[in-house]
Design a protein around this motif. Structure first.
Motif, mmCIF file in Angstrom:
data_model
loop_
_atom_site.group_PDB
_atom_site.id
_atom_site.type_symbol
_atom_site.label_atom_id
_atom_site.label_comp_id
_atom_site.label_asym_id
_atom_site.label_seq_id
_atom_site.Cartn_x
_atom_site.Cartn_y
_atom_site.Cartn_z
ATOM 1 N N GLU A 152 1.346 -4.068 -9.036
ATOM 2 C CA GLU A 152 1.510 -2.747 -8.426
ATOM 3 C C GLU A 152 1.733 -2.899 -6.931
ATOM 4 O OE1 GLU A 152 -2.117 -0.749 -9.277
ATOM 5 O OE2 GLU A 152 -1.762 -0.623 -11.450
ATOM 6 N N LEU A 153 2.693 -2.162 -6.385
ATOM 7 C CA LEU A 153 2.955 -2.160 -4.948
ATOM 8 C C LEU A 153 1.880 -1.358 -4.233
ATOM 9 C CD1 LEU A 153 4.972 -2.938 -2.672
ATOM 10 C CD2 LEU A 153 6.071 -0.721 -3.071
ATOM 11 N N ILE A 154 1.399 -1.883 -3.108
ATOM 12 C CA ILE A 154 0.371 -1.218 -2.308
ATOM 13 C C ILE A 154 1.006 -0.620 -1.068
ATOM 14 C CG2 ILE A 154 -1.692 -1.580 -0.899
ATOM 15 C CD1 ILE A 154 -2.517 -3.781 -2.799
ATOM 16 N N ASP A 155 0.662 0.606 -0.775
ATOM 17 C CA ASP A 155 1.078 1.255 0.469
ATOM 18 C C ASP A 155 0.118 0.812 1.562
ATOM 19 O OD1 ASP A 155 1.689 2.881 2.599
ATOM 20 O OD2 ASP A 155 1.509 4.770 1.491
ATOM 21 N N PRO A 156 0.598 0.071 2.574
ATOM 22 C CA PRO A 156 -0.322 -0.417 3.618
ATOM 23 C C PRO A 156 -1.026 0.701 4.366
ATOM 24 C CG PRO A 156 1.966 -0.737 4.273
ATOM 25 C CD PRO A 156 1.986 -0.341 2.838
ATOM 26 N N ALA A 157 -0.462 1.913 4.344
ATOM 27 C CA ALA A 157 -1.096 3.050 5.021
ATOM 28 C C ALA A 157 -2.090 3.772 4.118
ATOM 29 C CB ALA A 157 -0.026 4.032 5.503
ATOM 30 N N ASP A 158 -2.193 3.350 2.850
ATOM 31 C CA ASP A 158 -3.072 4.052 1.908
ATOM 32 C C ASP A 158 -3.666 3.070 0.902
ATOM 33 O OD1 ASP A 158 -4.412 6.016 0.516
ATOM 34 O OD2 ASP A 158 -2.627 6.810 -0.490
ATOM 35 N N LEU A 159 -4.470 2.128 1.401
ATOM 36 C CA LEU A 159 -5.119 1.186 0.501
ATOM 37 C C LEU A 159 -6.133 1.887 -0.403
ATOM 38 C CD1 LEU A 159 -3.753 -0.954 2.283
ATOM 39 C CD2 LEU A 159 -5.853 -2.309 2.144
ATOM 40 N N ALA A 160 -6.636 3.033 0.046
ATOM 41 C CA ALA A 160 -7.623 3.762 -0.749
ATOM 42 C C ALA A 160 -7.057 4.166 -2.107
ATOM 43 C CB ALA A 160 -8.098 4.997 0.016
ATOM 44 N N ALA A 161 -5.748 4.401 -2.164
ATOM 45 C CA ALA A 161 -5.135 4.785 -3.434
ATOM 46 C C ALA A 161 -5.236 3.674 -4.463
ATOM 47 C CB ALA A 161 -3.669 5.156 -3.206
ATOM 48 N N SER A 162 -5.317 2.436 -3.998
ATOM 49 C CA SER A 162 -5.395 1.294 -4.908
ATOM 50 C C SER A 162 -6.802 0.746 -5.063
ATOM 51 C CB SER A 162 -4.477 0.163 -4.401
ATOM 52 O OG SER A 162 -3.132 0.583 -4.327
ATOM 53 N N PHE A 163 -7.633 0.890 -4.018
ATOM 54 C CA PHE A 163 -8.946 0.237 -4.028
ATOM 55 C C PHE A 163 -10.125 1.191 -3.893
ATOM 56 C CE2 PHE A 163 -5.917 -2.954 -2.478
ATOM 57 C CZ PHE A 163 -6.161 -3.985 -3.374
ATOM 58 N N GLY A 164 -9.862 2.467 -3.695
ATOM 59 C CA GLY A 164 -10.951 3.421 -3.613
ATOM 60 C C GLY A 164 -11.202 3.934 -2.206
ATOM 61 N N PRO A 165 -11.995 5.016 -2.093
ATOM 62 C CA PRO A 165 -12.261 5.646 -0.793
ATOM 63 C C PRO A 165 -12.875 4.668 0.210
ATOM 64 C CG PRO A 165 -13.036 7.016 -2.597
ATOM 65 C CD PRO A 165 -12.677 5.694 -3.204
ATOM 66 N N GLY A 166 -12.483 4.845 1.471
ATOM 67 C CA GLY A 166 -13.064 4.051 2.544
ATOM 68 C C GLY A 166 -12.433 2.702 2.749
ATOM 69 N N VAL A 167 -11.402 2.363 1.967
ATOM 70 C CA VAL A 167 -10.732 1.072 2.108
ATOM 71 C C VAL A 167 -9.432 1.271 2.879
ATOM 72 C CG1 VAL A 167 -9.678 -0.868 0.905
ATOM 73 C CG2 VAL A 167 -11.716 0.221 -0.046
ATOM 74 N N LYS A 168 -9.241 0.512 3.952
ATOM 75 C CA LYS A 168 -8.002 0.613 4.721
ATOM 76 C C LYS A 168 -7.682 -0.709 5.392
ATOM 77 C CE LYS A 168 -10.148 2.587 8.905
ATOM 78 N NZ LYS A 168 -10.082 3.716 9.870
ATOM 79 N N LEU A 169 -6.417 -0.891 5.638
ATOM 80 C CA LEU A 169 -5.943 -2.110 6.286
ATOM 81 C C LEU A 169 -6.243 -2.043 7.771
ATOM 82 C CD1 LEU A 169 -4.326 -4.763 6.018
ATOM 83 C CD2 LEU A 169 -2.252 -3.431 6.406
ATOM 84 N N LYS A 170 -6.921 -3.065 8.280
ATOM 85 C CA LYS A 170 -7.264 -3.078 9.701
ATOM 86 C C LYS A 170 -6.239 -3.843 10.525
ATOM 87 C CE LYS A 170 -10.844 -4.287 13.060
ATOM 88 N NZ LYS A 170 -12.199 -4.854 13.264
ATOM 89 N N SER A 171 -5.826 -5.031 10.071
ATOM 90 C CA SER A 171 -4.888 -5.815 10.875
ATOM 91 C C SER A 171 -4.171 -6.868 10.045
ATOM 92 C CB SER A 171 -5.612 -6.503 12.039
ATOM 93 O OG SER A 171 -6.553 -7.450 11.557
ATOM 94 N N VAL A 172 -2.973 -7.201 10.533
ATOM 95 C CA VAL A 172 -2.183 -8.313 10.005
ATOM 96 C C VAL A 172 -1.818 -9.166 11.209
ATOM 97 C CG1 VAL A 172 -0.107 -9.000 8.767
ATOM 98 C CG2 VAL A 172 -1.265 -6.859 8.156
ATOM 99 N N VAL A 173 -2.338 -10.372 11.263
ATOM 100 C CA VAL A 173 -2.170 -11.231 12.447
ATOM 101 C C VAL A 173 -1.494 -12.535 12.031
ATOM 102 C CG1 VAL A 173 -3.361 -12.515 14.267
ATOM 103 C CG2 VAL A 173 -4.161 -10.235 13.610
ATOM 104 N N LEU A 174 -0.510 -12.940 12.813
ATOM 105 C CA LEU A 174 0.221 -14.175 12.574
ATOM 106 C C LEU A 174 0.083 -15.062 13.798
ATOM 107 C CD1 LEU A 174 2.224 -15.482 10.477
ATOM 108 C CD2 LEU A 174 4.054 -14.596 11.918
ATOM 109 N N GLU A 175 -0.194 -16.343 13.575
ATOM 110 C CA GLU A 175 -0.367 -17.247 14.708
ATOM 111 C C GLU A 175 0.164 -18.638 14.392
ATOM 112 O OE1 GLU A 175 -4.573 -18.577 15.393
ATOM 113 O OE2 GLU A 175 -4.979 -17.098 13.829
ATOM 114 N N VAL A 176 0.643 -19.295 15.417
ATOM 115 C CA VAL A 176 1.004 -20.702 15.321
ATOM 116 C C VAL A 176 -0.295 -21.497 15.298
ATOM 117 C CG1 VAL A 176 2.181 -22.615 16.450
ATOM 118 C CG2 VAL A 176 3.128 -20.311 16.593
#
Length: 227
Positions: A152-176
């Motif tokens: 199932e595709l997850i909407d990064p702006a609405d993780l609650a729809a897939s994982f339940g209330p109170g769940v949201k994406l905080k950060s995506v960090v990329l580093e060398v």
């Protein structure tokens, strides 16, 4: 003699018209998620190799190789989020994000070709970016992790729809990073993963209807083994 001279001139022309540059680095992608039970995060280190090539008469292009696996975050017990090697927006792979932009200490953008220079200077802060939403990796989960077709595709702006209330994406960090490529764990978690080439997660349905999402997701988006 004239024939040898002609061959030499042709070889010189090819050498002049064709040039190449190679860049390689290891990169670490970290996903952090807020849940009612607190923050959870996970990371994965991949090896990326880019070769820039161009022929003056045809323009420039890039070839790349990527070895590594998706980031997998256990958001709630037994319920996982996967940040795939495939980009959800304009990017093909997260290696493209790294090659496109790196933010330095003063906010200036450093061309991805300078990754090796950044590493050689031990300028760690210059090798870290917060990935903008339009360059997020594709985020997915499974209704049944043993069934690849249940992806199932997850909407990064609405993780609650897939994982339940109170769940949201905080950060995506990329580093060398100088860390080693992550040892594969997805083979154990996703027992249905196959070898290269990477098939879609389910069979073709036939007919003229809409293509199911599982046909748009390939095993290689989860794991790219050394070729």
């Amino acid at each position: 003699m004239k024939k040898l001279l002609l061959i030499a001139l042709v070889l010189l022309a090819v050498f002049t018209l064709t040039r190449s540059e190679r860049y390689s680095w290891r990169q670490k992608l970290t996903i952090t998620i807020e849940t009612p039970a607190g923050e959870v995060s996970a990371a994965s280190v991949s090896q990326v190799s880019w070769r820039k090539h161009w022929v003056k008469t045809d323009g420039m292009g890039w070839d790349y190789e990527l070895t590594g696996e998706a980031v997998v975050v256990e958001v709630t017990p037994g319920h996982y989020l996967f940040a795939l090697l495939k980009g959800a927006g304009v990017t093909e792979y997260m290696g493209t994000v790294a090659a496109a932009s790196i933010v330095g200490r003063k906010g200036r953008v450093i061309d991805g070709a300078l990754f090796d220079e950044v590493r050689d200077r031990n300028d760690r802060a210059a090798g870290v970016i917060t990935v903008p939403e339009y360059q997020y990796p594709m985020l997915v989960t499974f209704a049944d992790i043993t069934d690849p077709a249940s992806v199932e595709l997850i909407d990064p702006a609405d993780l609650a729809a897939s994982f339940g209330p109170g769940v949201k994406l905080k950060s995506v960090v990329l580093e060398v990073t100088d860390e080693a490529v992550t040892k594969p764990i997805l083979d154990g978690l996703l027992g249905w993963l196959g070898p290269f080439p990477e098939p879609a997660l389910g069979p073709a349905t036939g007919g003229s209807g809409s293509v199911p999402f599982y046909r748009l997701v390939h095993m290689g988006y989860f794991l790219r083994r050394p070729e």
